[in-house]
Design an enzyme around this catalytic site. Structure first.
Site: not given
Ligand code: RTP
Ligand code: MG
Length: 148
Positions: A11, A51, A59, A87, A93, A104, A114, A117, A128
C-alpha cells in the site's frame, strides 16, 4: 498439493517507507514464485472496485482516499496454499493485534495504514488478479521449487 495464485499489494505507506524490497524478499525467501508485478497510481474507480465488498463501511471513503493517494506495488504470487500463507505472513488487519514476526506487526501501528493487502479467498484472488492485471501472469520454471 494446492498450487494457488494470490494478489498482494504494498500500500502507499509501504511504498513511501521503502518497504517494497523487504516485502518482496519475505515472499521470495519463503519460496513463493513472483509471476507479475507493477507500480500503479491507482484510479479511484479501481480502488472502489477492489474494495467493493466494504462499500457500506464507514471508513470506505478514507480507505479509497488512502489507496489512491500515491502509488501502490501490485504483485501476483504463486505457490502451495499461497493465499492462506500470505495472509498469515501479513498478520491481522489491525497491526496492534498482529503476531510478532508478521509484516503488519513488524512495520505498522494503525489499522488504516497497515502496509500490505492480500486476497482473502480463492474467489477474491481470481477477481483481484483479473481486476489488477487482466489475468496476465508469467510462466517460467523455478528449479529451486523442487526443494521446498
Ligand atoms: P486488506 O483487504 O487490505 O488485505 O485487509 P484485510 O483483508 O485484513 O481487512 P479488510 O476487512 O478487507 O479491510 C480492508 C482494509 O480496510 C482498512 N480498515 N480500516 N478503520 C477501520 O476500522 C478499518 N477496518 C479496516 C484496513 O486498511 C484494511 O486493511
Ligand atoms: Mg480484505
Amino acid at each position: 498439493m494446492a498450487v494457488e495464485q494470490t494478489f498482494l499489494m504494498v500500500k502507499p505507506d509501504g511504498v513511501q517507507r521503502g518497504l517494497i524490497g523487504e516485502i518482496v524478499s519475505r515472499f521470495e525467501q519463503k519460496g513463493f514464485k513472483l509471476i507479475n508485478a507493477k507500480l500503479i497510481q491507482v484510479p479511484r474507480e479501481l480502488a472502489e472496485s477492489h474494495y467493493a465488498e466494504l462499500s457500506d463501511k464507514p471508513f470506505f471513503g478514507e480507505l479509497v482516499d488512502f489507496i489512491t493517494s500515491s502509488p501502490v506495488f501490485g504483485m501476483i504470487w504463486e505457490g502451495e496454499n499461497v493465499i492462506t500463507t500470505a495472509r498469515a505472513m501479513m498478520g491481522a488487519t489491525n497491526p496492534s493485534a498482529a503476531a510478532p514476526g508478521t509484516i503488519r506487526n513488524d512495520f505498522a501501528i494503525s489499522v488504516g495504514m497497515n502496509i500490505i493487502h492480500g486476497s482473502d479467498s480463492p474467489e477474491n484472488a481470481k477477481r483481484e488478479i483479473d481486476l489488477w492485471f487482466g489475468g496476465e501472469t508469467l510462466s517460467y520454471d523455478k528449479a529451486i521449487n523442487k526443494w521446498i
